[in-house]
Enzyme design. Structure first.
Site, PDB file in Angstrom:
ATOM      1  N   THR A 176       9.994 -27.316 -25.509  1.00  0.00           N
ATOM      2  CA  THR A 176      11.332 -27.078 -24.974  1.00  0.00           C
ATOM      3  C   THR A 176      11.643 -28.378 -24.271  1.00  0.00           C
ATOM      4  OG1 THR A 176      10.898 -24.734 -24.566  1.00  0.00           O
ATOM      5  CG2 THR A 176      12.661 -25.700 -23.300  1.00  0.00           C
ATOM      6  N   ARG A 204      14.711 -13.732 -32.842  1.00  0.00           N
ATOM      7  CA  ARG A 204      14.010 -13.844 -31.549  1.00  0.00           C
ATOM      8  C   ARG A 204      14.691 -14.894 -30.638  1.00  0.00           C
ATOM      9  NH1 ARG A 204      11.499 -18.119 -28.471  1.00  0.00           N
ATOM     10  NH2 ARG A 204       9.814 -17.240 -27.254  1.00  0.00           N
ATOM     11  N   ASP A 207      13.366 -17.757 -23.444  1.00  0.00           N
ATOM     12  CA  ASP A 207      13.937 -17.817 -22.099  1.00  0.00           C
ATOM     13  C   ASP A 207      14.963 -18.928 -21.918  1.00  0.00           C
ATOM     14  OD1 ASP A 207      11.603 -19.518 -22.493  1.00  0.00           O
ATOM     15  OD2 ASP A 207      11.907 -20.148 -20.424  1.00  0.00           O
ATOM     16  N   THR A 227       9.821 -24.339 -19.238  1.00  0.00           N
ATOM     17  CA  THR A 227       9.249 -24.479 -20.578  1.00  0.00           C
ATOM     18  C   THR A 227       7.986 -23.634 -20.633  1.00  0.00           C
ATOM     19  OG1 THR A 227       8.179 -25.968 -22.143  1.00  0.00           O
ATOM     20  CG2 THR A 227       8.108 -26.632 -19.824  1.00  0.00           C
ATOM     21  N   GLY A 228       7.887 -22.804 -21.648  1.00  0.00           N
ATOM     22  CA  GLY A 228       6.698 -21.962 -21.729  1.00  0.00           C
ATOM     23  C   GLY A 228       6.895 -20.825 -22.694  1.00  0.00           C
TER      24      GLY A 228
HETATM   25  N1  GLY Z   1      10.451 -21.497 -23.807  1.00  0.00           N
HETATM   26  C1  GLY Z   1      11.020 -21.573 -25.072  1.00  0.00           C
HETATM   27  C2  GLY Z   1      10.930 -20.342 -25.852  1.00  0.00           C
HETATM   28  O1  GLY Z   1      10.077 -19.490 -25.595  1.00  0.00           O
HETATM   29  O2  GLY Z   1      11.711 -20.200 -26.753  1.00  0.00           O
END
Ligand code: GLY
Length: 309
Positions: A176, A204, A207, A227-228
């Site tokens: 990200t 899908r 976040d 980011t995660g």
């Molecule tokens: N953090 C980016 C995602 O899960 O799409």
């Protein structure tokens, strides 16, 4: 650490995850650092001239979106069907104006589309075909499939499919990109952009484009970009939770970020955040091995990758 209270601050990330020296060639290490530094330069040059935090985070994010090393824009990972579904969000801490997009298929710089949603539509969050249509109507630059369909991303998708049903458990890095900034007028802003996770299905959404999870900016507390593993960051309402802890508990930004990342870890998630306060304090917190990251102030620019630097 930068000056006690710098007149402006820019903080960026390019994703977190399994980032160990043993897995990185010197060439890739140097390329990632150069990409981070270029993004810092893009945003810092605006802030140094008195530009807004909002313009700076957009410029830094666009630079990272244009760099195929990072999972956003051109370098976005592929869905299970081999397509591109881009997510992005931007937020201005002055009035908490926000714009976000999800499932965008052909926009070169989704962060600028998110900004257009914020400034040129009555809405905050657009998705899929509607977001693509809005992008075209706004004259936002579009790109063909060949722009996004990179050999490395195709290889990653094929490797993931070969692993079978355990795809979500693979040793993945959480690509990200994001930026947060504080400008000379004391305003903060945040921007986050991503291709999501390799092999994602069924529309899908992670976040990153969810205001309050991957992205948040409020002059009363801070600006955050995460980011995660998005599924966990959504459940922890990460970005807003950090700001709320600062406002309601009086925690400093580092303590609030560390507490929320610990909560994500307790749920089973990995990743990190960048934060900037209205005083210009840059903060990093992550529970992964590393995080592509950097910050700039009038004193200079710094980039890092691994957890021990
Ligand atoms: N953090 C980016 C995602 O899960 O799409």
């Amino acid at each position: 650490m930068p000056d006690q209270q710098p007149s402006w601050t820019l903080v960026i990330h390019g994703g977190a995850g399994v980032l160990e020296r043993s897995r990185m060639t010197p060439e890739l290490d140097a390329q990632h650092r150069a990409g981070l530094d270029a993004a810092l330069q893009a945003g810092a040059s605006l802030l140094a001239e008195g530009g807004s935090a909002l313009d700076a985070v957009e410029a830094a994010a666009r630079s990272l979106e244009d760099n195929e090393l990072f999972n956003a824009g051109r370098g976005a990972v592929l869905t299970y069907d081999g397509t591109t579904e881009l997510d992005a969000a931007i937020m201005d801490g002055r009035e908490r104006d926000a714009g976000a997009v999800t499932g965008v298929s052909a926009t070169r710089n989704p962060i600028s589309l998110a900004r257009a949603v914020m400034e040129k539509s009555p809405h905050v969050f657009l998705g899929g075909k509607g977001a693509d249509q809005f992008a075209q109507e706004q004259g936002i630059e579009q790109a063909g499939r060949d722009y996004f369909d990179l050999p490395l991303r195709r290889k990653q998708l094929e490797e993931l499919k070969a692993m079978g049903a355990d795809w979500f458990d693979v040793d993945m890095k959480f690509g990200t990109i994001g930026a947060v900034a504080r400008d000379v007028n004391g305003h903060v802003a945040a921007a986050t952009s991503t291709g999501g996770i390799t092999g994602k299905r069924w529309g899908r959404i992670g976040d990153s484009p969810v205001i309050g999870s991957g992205t948040w900016a409020d002059d009363r507390s801070c600006a955050v970009s995460a980011t995660g593993s998005g599924e966990f960051f959504i459940r922890a309402a990460v970005a807003h939770e950090i700001a709320a802890r600062m406002r309601y508990l009086g925690e400093d930004a580092q303590a609030a970020a560390d507490a929320v990342i610990a909560d994500v870890g307790a749920l089973g998630g990995d990743g990190g955040v960048i934060v900037v306060t209205p005083a210009g304090e840059p903060v990093f917190s992550f529970n992964s091995d590393g995080m592509y990251r950097g910050f700039a102030t009038p004193s200079g620019r710094t980039v890092a990758i691994y957890g021990d630097e």
